[in-house]
Scaffold this active site. Sequence first.
Site, PDB file in Angstrom:
ATOM      1  N   ARG B 248       0.849  -1.181   0.000  1.00 59.03           N
ATOM      2  CA  ARG B 248       0.000   0.000   0.000  1.00 59.03           C
ATOM      3  C   ARG B 248       0.893   1.241   0.000  1.00 59.03           C
ATOM      4  O   ARG B 248       1.682   1.438   0.928  1.00 59.03           O
ATOM      5  CB  ARG B 248      -0.879  -0.007   1.246  1.00 59.03           C
ATOM      6  CG  ARG B 248      -1.635   1.292   1.536  1.00 59.03           C
ATOM      7  CD  ARG B 248      -2.903   1.391   0.730  1.00 59.03           C
ATOM      8  NE  ARG B 248      -3.777   2.468   1.209  1.00 59.03           N
ATOM      9  CZ  ARG B 248      -4.964   2.746   0.666  1.00 59.03           C
ATOM     10  NH1 ARG B 248      -5.399   2.055  -0.362  1.00 59.03           N
ATOM     11  NH2 ARG B 248      -5.711   3.724   1.137  1.00 59.03           N
ATOM     12  N   GLN B 267       4.430   3.569  11.027  1.00 57.37           N
ATOM     13  CA  GLN B 267       3.890   2.252  10.671  1.00 57.37           C
ATOM     14  C   GLN B 267       4.822   1.139  11.157  1.00 57.37           C
ATOM     15  O   GLN B 267       4.362   0.113  11.664  1.00 57.37           O
ATOM     16  CB  GLN B 267       3.692   2.167   9.144  1.00 57.37           C
ATOM     17  CG  GLN B 267       2.860   0.985   8.668  1.00 57.37           C
ATOM     18  CD  GLN B 267       1.359   1.259   8.749  1.00 57.37           C
ATOM     19  OE1 GLN B 267       0.914   2.239   9.342  1.00 57.37           O
ATOM     20  NE2 GLN B 267       0.571   0.366   8.160  1.00 57.37           N
ATOM     21  N   GLN B 268       6.119   1.326  11.019  1.00 58.03           N
ATOM     22  CA  GLN B 268       7.087   0.331  11.516  1.00 58.03           C
ATOM     23  C   GLN B 268       6.917   0.142  13.028  1.00 58.03           C
ATOM     24  O   GLN B 268       6.874  -0.981  13.531  1.00 58.03           O
ATOM     25  CB  GLN B 268       8.518   0.812  11.236  1.00 58.03           C
ATOM     26  CG  GLN B 268       8.874   0.887   9.765  1.00 58.03           C
ATOM     27  CD  GLN B 268      10.117   1.729   9.519  1.00 58.03           C
ATOM     28  OE1 GLN B 268      10.899   1.984  10.433  1.00 58.03           O
ATOM     29  NE2 GLN B 268      10.297   2.181   8.288  1.00 58.03           N
ATOM     30  N   ARG B 270       4.380   0.745  14.825  1.00 56.58           N
ATOM     31  CA  ARG B 270       3.097   0.153  15.205  1.00 56.58           C
ATOM     32  C   ARG B 270       3.112  -1.361  15.021  1.00 56.58           C
ATOM     33  O   ARG B 270       2.460  -2.089  15.779  1.00 56.58           O
ATOM     34  CB  ARG B 270       1.969   0.753  14.354  1.00 56.58           C
ATOM     35  CG  ARG B 270       1.659   2.194  14.695  1.00 56.58           C
ATOM     36  CD  ARG B 270       0.788   2.836  13.634  1.00 56.58           C
ATOM     37  NE  ARG B 270      -0.579   2.338  13.692  1.00 56.58           N
ATOM     38  CZ  ARG B 270      -1.528   2.680  12.826  1.00 56.58           C
ATOM     39  NH1 ARG B 270      -1.250   3.497  11.821  1.00 56.58           N
ATOM     40  NH2 ARG B 270      -2.750   2.202  12.944  1.00 56.58           N
ATOM     41  N   GLY B 343      -9.189   1.584   6.245  1.00 55.14           N
ATOM     42  CA  GLY B 343     -10.525   1.099   5.933  1.00 55.14           C
ATOM     43  C   GLY B 343     -10.524  -0.348   5.478  1.00 55.14           C
ATOM     44  O   GLY B 343     -11.354  -1.144   5.914  1.00 55.14           O
ATOM     45  N   GLU B 366     -11.050 -20.419  30.271  1.00 58.59           N
ATOM     46  CA  GLU B 366      -9.999 -21.129  31.025  1.00 58.59           C
ATOM     47  C   GLU B 366      -9.362 -20.216  32.075  1.00 58.59           C
ATOM     48  O   GLU B 366      -8.196 -20.394  32.435  1.00 58.59           O
ATOM     49  CB  GLU B 366      -8.921 -21.681  30.087  1.00 58.59           C
ATOM     50  CG  GLU B 366      -9.439 -22.634  29.024  1.00 58.59           C
ATOM     51  CD  GLU B 366      -9.803 -24.003  29.578  1.00 58.59           C
ATOM     52  OE1 GLU B 366      -9.162 -24.451  30.543  1.00 58.59           O
ATOM     53  OE2 GLU B 366     -10.750 -24.618  29.046  1.00 58.59           O
TER      54      GLU B 366
END
Lengths: 615, 615
Positions: B248, B267-268, B270, B343, B366
């Site tokens: 993207r 972005q890295q 995250r 999105g 559990e």
Amino acid sequence: MEYSLLPVEEMVARPLSVQTLIACLGMYDWSLAVKFLLHMLTFGSAIYSSGSERHLKYLPKIFNMDIFGCFAVTELSHGSNAKAIRTTAHYDPTTEEFIIHSPDFEAAKFWVGNMGKTATHAVVFAQLYTPGGQCHGLHSFVVQIRNPKTLLPMPGVMVGDIGKKLGLNGVDNGFAMFHKVRIPRQDLLNRTGDVTPEGTYVTPFKDDRQRFGASLGTLSFGRVAIVGMSIVNLKLALSIALRFSATRCQFGPSDGEEVPVLEYQTQQWRLLPYLAAVYALDHFSKSLYLDLAELQQGLMGTDQGARQAELGREIHALASAGKPLASWTAQRGIQECREACGGHGCLAVNRLGDLRNDNDPNCTFEGDNNILLQQTSSYLLSLLACHVQGGARFESPLRTVDFLQAYPDILGQRFTCPSVDSCLDSSVPLAAYEWLVCYLLRESYQKLNQEKRSGSNDFEARNNSQVYYCHPLALAFLELTVVRRFHEYTHQPRVPPPLRAVLGRLSALYALWSLSQHTALLYQGGYFCGEQAGKMIQNAILDLCSQLKDDAVALVDVIAPPDFVLDSPIGRADGELYKNLWTAVLLESRVLERPSWWSEFSVHKPRIGSLKSKL
Amino acid sequence: MEYSLLPVEEMVARPLSVQTLIACLGMYDWSLAVKFLLHMLTFGSAIYSSGSERHLKYLPKIFNMDIFGCFAVTELSHGSNAKAIRTTAHYDPTTEEFIIHSPDFEAAKFWVGNMGKTATHAVVFAQLYTPGGQCHGLHSFVVQIRNPKTLLPMPGVMVGDIGKKLGLNGVDNGFAMFHKVRIPRQDLLNRTGDVTPEGTYVTPFKDDRQRFGASLGTLSFGRVAIVGMSIVNLKLALSIALRFSATRCQFGPSDGEEVPVLEYQTQQWRLLPYLAAVYALDHFSKSLYLDLAELQQGLMGTDQGARQAELGREIHALASAGKPLASWTAQRGIQECREACGGHGCLAVNRLGDLRNDNDPNCTFEGDNNILLQQTSSYLLSLLACHVQGGARFESPLRTVDFLQAYPDILGQRFTCPSVDSCLDSSVPLAAYEWLVCYLLRESYQKLNQEKRSGSNDFEARNNSQVYYCHPLALAFLELTVVRRFHEYTHQPRVPPPLRAVLGRLSALYALWSLSQHTALLYQGGYFCGEQAGKMIQNAILDLCSQLKDDAVALVDVIAPPDFVLDSPIGRADGELYKNLWTAVLLESRVLERPSWWSEFSVHKPRIGSLKSKL
């Protein structure tokens, strides 16, 4: 439609009534609210505020729903970078028409709410070309995409539904490709730029950047609306989780005796800060909505002066960080509520899953949260640059940045609270937040300059200054604004004394809890020193939780809708947790019946290992 | 069933093959994997390990699926507090039967996986009463609930499905009420306690508490399994989000030029720490599974000595914090992946919503995460108490606590890293984690004692020492263990040199990122001092992200299943993001058609305001 809950005249006369209507519809069903909002407000406002007199003809049709609208910016391959969208609008002077065209499927409009099944008209953003091939950048056009009588697509329009999403499935998000679709010249929304019948481009703006900014101005409304929508989701989730916690008993000091889970410090600490957040953010949301209404009234009137422009920038900065703060707070809060209700929180009938799923798009649509935060930090950094370079004062119409004028003094301050008791008022975190914003602003400014000095261009410098710098700066600034507004609201003399105590606790709890997420920075920058500072904040948070827990159910009763709307068996106001849940489960269809495929599972079942040899 | 993918003999011979099978089934469909696991392993193991020779007859029926099982502990009003469950089993010596009974609907078994539609038999936990009315506490019984040939309920059993959940809807979670259902005496699973034909209760355990602990031992397997399941979910989500991020493109240094979003530091930051977390936690998950296999082999054999008991306690402590750490890391990571895909991450076909929803129950079933963490902190605190009071050494079979022997020295250490470069190895965060665990252990111990001194009983003291003390203690201890195991694994001499660099970066990144969530405590307790300590960790994290970003797609290709199993158009290995997504959308049914209700929306639509007068 049939109840006509909010006629247009009332909408204009009382701006908050719009927010209230959206909140009420949304509490019942977000898809309904969003479809209404996209048609009436996003589509309708776009035509009203981006168009001119020649577009007024659309308004009665919109109000009567003779046509149904959507707002088409995003494409399959472009969202956040709206300037790069690739749909084209070429002007043909021979017929006085624009030709709307999608060059390929990556330029298909995508994700557009209402477009999937219902919209008859779209406000389409496209690159405007005049004869000769010059591109004038992004403009918006009214394009009919379906026949309102048959809901069949118009010639040249391939329009469809993008399919199931993780939430908000009552909204029909759609896509559209345009194959040389011709629309009249007049359907260009021409407030920021127009084309004469002969094909000459005219605009009141000096450069394309400025014009582009003005044409996207209508997006502010959406962001402010999402702040309110997120808060509504958190209200609903907390109503469910706190009523559950007050009635669910588990464990106790001795065998046979069990206490409500809300009596546990852990449960209080998990939920009550979010209750405080809902109150603080709800106040912020309403106040920001009124600020926006003031801005819009100014835009429609004659006041186009400097204050109006400054107000626009300030509201843009507040909305751009407000949407991330509110949507993330709701997202995390709903998840905590889900987990705090244990297994019963996973049952669909209790609604926490749907609330989380319906809230999730709020983190993304109308601007990705992480990208939006850059708008806010850029606003603050540009103010600092003007101050440093030109000596400009820090001041803004809503006075959210005025405190920065004292930033050298503030940066010299230290945390000096003598005891936990003295931290129990929001004035303590307010002072800490002022220091924090000044610190992050200075750090971000230095980081940006350091990046540039070491050879980065502006693009790289900005990208490499987000994490740990501009990103927390934008959030801290907005938290400070929320804390300050709620502090001032709860400390007004006109607040009745019996309410003052509990509202003061909510204000302090939100402020301290929110601040405590920045404790590392408070130490790192030297505002906190020594073990006691951090512990004092922790103890104050726990004290406030304990003080608020007996009021929690009452505080939730204030914000919860009627049971019919809340629609969650474990969250009903009567507190009959198990009766309500058991009844709801038994009322589901075919609950006690065999599945239709029972014989495949019991009689005609596959033979173990029958296909093993084929592996 | 038909492929018989893992015959019982193989299961026993190669314990990891069970984990692998569950992971593979789960990657394709978690509901399938969970139904298999609940039947074969939870139900099957319960009978095998809680029963005796007289129950061996059930095993071939289980393996052949002649009967289908579920494990019924939880009731409508009791989950975490299992001791308080209220189903009864009265022994009737005249017929040599137990009478299983639900006193009221709040005691209905609830949430039981496989019970809703398919199970024919249940292991039911109930309070055992002998003639004369004496209660001997919780025991488990094999109860037939449906006819295997018809899937109709047995007389006296009201059994049904609890309805839709927020995830894992392929699992039929059910409820059951028992109305005086008689079962043979032999169907008591009698490893921890039995009743003679005449009605006398016999048990090898001295007290009920000890017996209860042993009877719930089978739950450990579930927790260890969930660690692995959570990691699988995070693997899938990261495969989707990182491939998306590498293809993207959005924004760029100049108009017209766009860069993949993975090139952005934000972005890295995250995503890549979660990639590191998946590698570190995956190794931990496998190693813990092997530890558990060792424990279970010991339990089946003759080794019932002190080491075996210690190993059981240690694994219980690791599993009780491992499940919360893994399930929460997955939950947050999947949400980050969803948001990082913008999105398109919201589109159901891309699977991130389902992954989040299917992972969510891992935080609760559990054992609720917050409650489980108390098991781990109690383990550490009891070791410290033995050390302080009796001088016992800190040592455990898996050596996860041995470092605590040096705790006074460790508490005196300070962060002394001279540069960012020297932080790029996991030995730095490892040392910091040892300090952190010692600090939190001392703080928690002191807090508990202080609570008791100020008049709290044990119950209150423990409840008021969770937030900020025992809760982070348990998580930090487990993070340290994960970091240590992965550090040792990646620093082995036998790791091929080309791999050593990238694995070392993953190890350091997970350790530093995880540690950075405790920066406030590192400052508060004095391990960090001055602005540089915090900044050095931040810079090291960003450096490692930048170093790893070009390997990210390769690292994901290692852990991703084939496209057919990953089943996400934006996550396909070919990187043809838009083609895959566009194709998937157009393949949905009725995508271009009008909705069935088109005429209600266009021709026969409601009249605006027609009901207004009725309001």
